[in-house]
Design an enzyme around this catalytic site. Structure first.
Site, PDB file in Angstrom:
ATOM      1  N   GLN A  23       2.252  16.473   0.366  1.00 15.01           N
ATOM      2  CA  GLN A  23       1.577  15.776   1.453  1.00 15.01           C
ATOM      3  C   GLN A  23       0.803  16.761   2.324  1.00 15.01           C
ATOM      4  O   GLN A  23      -0.324  16.509   2.740  1.00 15.01           O
ATOM      5  CB  GLN A  23       2.607  15.023   2.295  1.00 15.01           C
ATOM      6  CG  GLN A  23       2.018  14.173   3.376  1.00 15.01           C
ATOM      7  CD  GLN A  23       1.063  13.140   2.820  1.00 15.01           C
ATOM      8  OE1 GLN A  23       1.197  12.700   1.685  1.00 15.01           O
ATOM      9  NE2 GLN A  23       0.068  12.786   3.606  1.00 15.01           N
ATOM     10  N   HIS A  44      -2.975  18.031   1.816  1.00 16.24           N
ATOM     11  CA  HIS A  44      -4.172  17.216   2.047  1.00 16.24           C
ATOM     12  C   HIS A  44      -5.131  17.890   3.029  1.00 16.24           C
ATOM     13  O   HIS A  44      -6.281  18.132   2.737  1.00 16.24           O
ATOM     14  CB  HIS A  44      -3.798  15.832   2.575  1.00 16.24           C
ATOM     15  CG  HIS A  44      -3.516  14.854   1.482  1.00 16.24           C
ATOM     16  ND1 HIS A  44      -4.468  14.424   0.606  1.00 16.24           N
ATOM     17  CD2 HIS A  44      -2.365  14.222   1.108  1.00 16.24           C
ATOM     18  CE1 HIS A  44      -3.932  13.570  -0.261  1.00 16.24           C
ATOM     19  NE2 HIS A  44      -2.658  13.431   0.028  1.00 16.24           N
ATOM     20  N   GLU A  99       3.051   6.243   6.873  1.00 13.15           N
ATOM     21  CA  GLU A  99       2.188   5.753   5.796  1.00 13.15           C
ATOM     22  C   GLU A  99       2.985   5.707   4.481  1.00 13.15           C
ATOM     23  O   GLU A  99       3.045   4.679   3.834  1.00 13.15           O
ATOM     24  CB  GLU A  99       0.988   6.709   5.667  1.00 13.15           C
ATOM     25  CG  GLU A  99      -0.019   6.289   4.623  1.00 13.15           C
ATOM     26  CD  GLU A  99      -1.070   7.369   4.388  1.00 13.15           C
ATOM     27  OE1 GLU A  99      -0.922   8.499   4.909  1.00 13.15           O
ATOM     28  OE2 GLU A  99      -2.036   7.094   3.652  1.00 13.15           O
ATOM     29  N   HIS A 100       3.597   6.845   4.121  1.00  5.34           N
ATOM     30  CA  HIS A 100       4.431   6.924   2.922  1.00  5.34           C
ATOM     31  C   HIS A 100       5.870   7.181   3.345  1.00  5.34           C
ATOM     32  O   HIS A 100       6.133   8.099   4.130  1.00  5.34           O
ATOM     33  CB  HIS A 100       4.018   8.090   2.028  1.00  5.34           C
ATOM     34  CG  HIS A 100       2.573   8.092   1.639  1.00  5.34           C
ATOM     35  ND1 HIS A 100       1.613   8.798   2.339  1.00  5.34           N
ATOM     36  CD2 HIS A 100       1.919   7.460   0.627  1.00  5.34           C
ATOM     37  CE1 HIS A 100       0.437   8.607   1.759  1.00  5.34           C
ATOM     38  NE2 HIS A 100       0.584   7.802   0.733  1.00  5.34           N
ATOM     39  N   ASP A 120       0.162   7.513  -5.468  1.00  4.92           N
ATOM     40  CA  ASP A 120      -1.241   7.870  -5.214  1.00  4.92           C
ATOM     41  C   ASP A 120      -2.122   7.583  -6.418  1.00  4.92           C
ATOM     42  O   ASP A 120      -3.297   7.237  -6.274  1.00  4.92           O
ATOM     43  CB  ASP A 120      -1.357   9.378  -4.922  1.00  4.92           C
ATOM     44  CG  ASP A 120      -0.806   9.745  -3.566  1.00  4.92           C
ATOM     45  OD1 ASP A 120      -0.614   8.831  -2.744  1.00  4.92           O
ATOM     46  OD2 ASP A 120      -0.558  10.947  -3.325  1.00  4.92           O
ATOM     47  N   HIS A 171     -16.331 -33.502  23.832  1.00  3.71           N
ATOM     48  CA  HIS A 171     -15.360 -33.454  22.734  1.00  3.71           C
ATOM     49  C   HIS A 171     -14.616 -34.796  22.668  1.00  3.71           C
ATOM     50  O   HIS A 171     -14.449 -35.376  21.595  1.00  3.71           O
ATOM     51  CB  HIS A 171     -14.349 -32.326  22.944  1.00  3.71           C
ATOM     52  CG  HIS A 171     -14.843 -30.970  22.537  1.00  3.71           C
ATOM     53  ND1 HIS A 171     -15.941 -30.370  23.096  1.00  3.71           N
ATOM     54  CD2 HIS A 171     -14.383 -30.083  21.608  1.00  3.71           C
ATOM     55  CE1 HIS A 171     -16.128 -29.171  22.537  1.00  3.71           C
ATOM     56  NE2 HIS A 171     -15.194 -28.983  21.627  1.00  3.71           N
TER      57      HIS A 171
END
Lengths: 433, 433
Positions: free
Chosen positions: B254, B257, B322-323, B356, B415
């Site tokens: 991770q 990245h 996220e993960h 991924d 209406h």
């Protein structure tokens, strides 16, 4: 109300330059409000409420006594109508509820999608002179059906410092007892970032004026929002089976919202167009809100004469209307001809106000052509999904080469390593023993 | 890599002031780009591509010859991996497909929800030095499964004026033959508003740098977007059954990245924490991207010692990662303990890179705590819903009083009139005869 041919309408649409949606001046005001609320919190909310709503509050929260008082002010037949509307809205939205699911594959692989309700939702309800109890139902019920636990409402106070009793009764009907007397961009900021009194929420929904809409755009990303709503629109497709008096009444009902509301009728003959136009002129004079209606129809109203029904649906799909009424023979057969519309009302007895208040589907709909890509507010707006991935050792070993190949192609060698280490050291499970 | 107690971690989280997500300087650049593209169209795209990507193009569109050339440059085992990944992703996303539905009620009432694919989708794929064929699969396949007809890709060219061959081959694999050589905020503006060459789309999806992310925020509302992506994150919950070497490899993957990526491990004893830390230090030295990894772990890496598993899940839900990898005994039993996570990876053989690239669920996931309210990219992102409402004359007459009551309460008398006219003039169907 202008009468146009479909060709004239399409040409006008093509020629109109795209609107500049980013209004820097409005934005700087809204950003200033957001910053100030993030910094000064409750104090900023009190200050803006005094400044914009002309009310000096000592407490932002609606009290139990105010709820009781509201219940006494409201007529019994309103409660009856509200209860039936609530039941219809609940029934429709229950059909939208999604379940978590799992799929098992060979070698012990399990994949799935877990559906979880949001925890905290803030509902903005416009206030001041107007009262929108129907928005309370339409925004809260889908959240409730989704399973959201914590739902709060913010709404600007009336000049007497109170909240409209119909709004309070509607909130009670759907089980919301936390209502804050604050409106505008400051309410959106409070819901997005939190103050001493108002806790930060996960998602903000509900209609509002230009300040509210821009504030929602600015906080989007830090918090979820439903949509950025524009002026309301209707498009009625009418053939010779549509009573012109009904069509006119429906177009007029849309036009009363505000001067920027848009009412368009697409029909197939010049005669029907004229009949509808005459009916509009006849009925308009008797309506309370005729000044707004007149301006709205002058600016944004048209009756378009299409060559035939096929041509009519091309125009509908070009407009991608928020509300679409099909007042034509066998309307149900034409559902598949509609590519883009927020809600589709079929036949002569399904006028838009039926959907606004009562039938069950949500009245929070995509405006301004966004029905091309957006949906009515729904239960799906109040859940989030999480993917589930479980591989066995066997399954991963079978896939090792393929995964590492793609990872290396992307230059992410530590990604490749995280897979490869499990192949190279398959007995690592004893490391901690 | 710091080791913290859960108490220390929670205190740090509380103390950190909320980030200022509105960067005015970045915004003014991005807004300038958007305005310029809206005005000068293709000419602006060419100009920015020369300015930012250092490439002078004569044609924005990737040619058939370039596709053929790419196919020859790419290895056979990449194609094999890509084909299997495509199959897995397709299978998972098919399970997300929604159908239109209808409910019939008494008195001829029909309600329903029509599900329609979006017409035109633009996919942004980052480019330049990096290549992300996996993003092509993950962004295009759900759109295809939803039934989107027109899918185009924009991606910045390499310095030689070409597009990475792996990206082209991936695009071909998922049936996209329209790829434009343009990146950055200018690509987003082109997709949102259209130019001579690039047609306006309904939704823009795909990852990108800060300029791309801000441009997406600005065009949001005029066009739909998937999300505003932030730096990538992982959170691994590890007990004594988790091999420290595997946990370390996953955290490192991770961290590679970029420097703002975040890798957090939550474990239950000091000993496990130390073992993982040692493994990280041991493995890091051998990794190609160790400079990025070191900075990322220094800035955003932590190993947190929780008091027990219950405490560990409180931390997980605070982070809303996220993960999320659950490397604990009987991980499947803990799915319900997770309130917020983009994707949940279960057990020791389900490392994040499996998700991924390969397993099937989408790798486009909510970052930066937005898993509290957002979902993985899915088929649901490429459809919109339209409500269907059909009442009979009988059904409407029964509801007239209730609907008009609510309409009048809201002050919308036109209406009310649209409903009332159908009660007062029930035989209007002969008006055109």
């Amino acid at each position: 109300m202008r009468i146009l041919t479909s060709g004239e309408f399409i040409n006008e649409t093509k020629d109109s330059s795209p609107s500049e949606s980013n209004d820097i001046k409005l934005d700087s005001t809204v950003l200033e409000v957001i910053k100030h609320v993030r910094k000064e919190k409750d104090a900023a909310l009190m200050q803006y409420t005094e400044q914009f709503d002309d009310v000096k509050l000592t407490n932002l929260l609606v009290s139990e006594a105010e709820f009781r008082e509201a219940r006494e002010l409201v007529e019994e037949d309103f409660i009856t109508a509200l209860t039936q509307a609530t039941e219809n809205i609940k029934e429709f939205h229950l059909a939208q509820k999604e379940q978590s699911w799992f799929m098992e594959k060979e070698n012990g692989v399990l994949l799935g999608q877990k559906v979880t309700p949001l925890e905290k939702v803030g509902v903005y309800i416009p206030g001041g002179k107007a009262a929108y109890p129907s928005s309370v139902l339409m925004d809260v019920i889908p959240a409730r059906v989704a399973g959201v636990n914590k739902i709060v409402i913010t709404t600007p106070p009336q000049s007497n410092g109170k909240i409209n009793p119909y709004v309070l009764v509607a909130a009670e009907e759907v089980g919301v007892d936390t209502i804050y007397k604050v409106g505008g961009a400051q309410a959106i900021a409070a819901l997005a970032y939190g103050t001493e009194t108002i806790k930060k929420v996960d998602k903000i929904v509900g209609p509002g004026n230009a300040f509210v809409a821009r504030a929602k755009k600015w906080v989007y990303g830090d918090v979820a929002i439903d949509m950025i709503a524009g002026p309301s629109e209707i498009c009625v497709v009418a053939d010779e089976t549509a009573p012109p008096s009904y069509v006119a009444a429906d177009l007029l009902s849309q036009a009363e919202h505000d001067e920027s509301a848009s009412a368009i009728c697409v029909t197939t003959t010049k005669e029907i167009a004229k009949n509808i136009k005459n009916e509009i002129e006849r009925q308009m004079e008797k309506l309370e809100r005729k000044d707004i209606i007149k301006k709205s129809l002058e600016q944004n109203g048209s009756i378009i004469i299409a060559n035939n029904l096929l041509d009519a649906f091309d125009i509908v799909n070009e407009i991608a209307p928020e509300h679409l009424q099909l007042m034509i023979q066998n309307p149900t057969d034409y559902i598949s001809s509609v590519k883009h519309a927020g809600a589709i009302f079929l036949g002569n007895y399904s006028p838009e106000p039926l959907g606004d208040y009562f039938a069950g589907p949500n009245h929070t709909l995509p405006t301004n052509g966004t029905a091309r890509f957006a949906s009515p507010l729904g239960v799906y707006d109040f859940v989030k999904r999480s993917s589930i991935i479980r591989y066995s050792q066997d399954a991963l070993l079978l896939a090792t080469d393929q995964i590492t190949k793609i990872a290396r192609t992307e230059g992410l060698t530590a990604h490749a390593n995280s897979i490869k280490i499990r192949k190279d050291y398959p007995h690592a499970s004893c490391e901690n023993k």
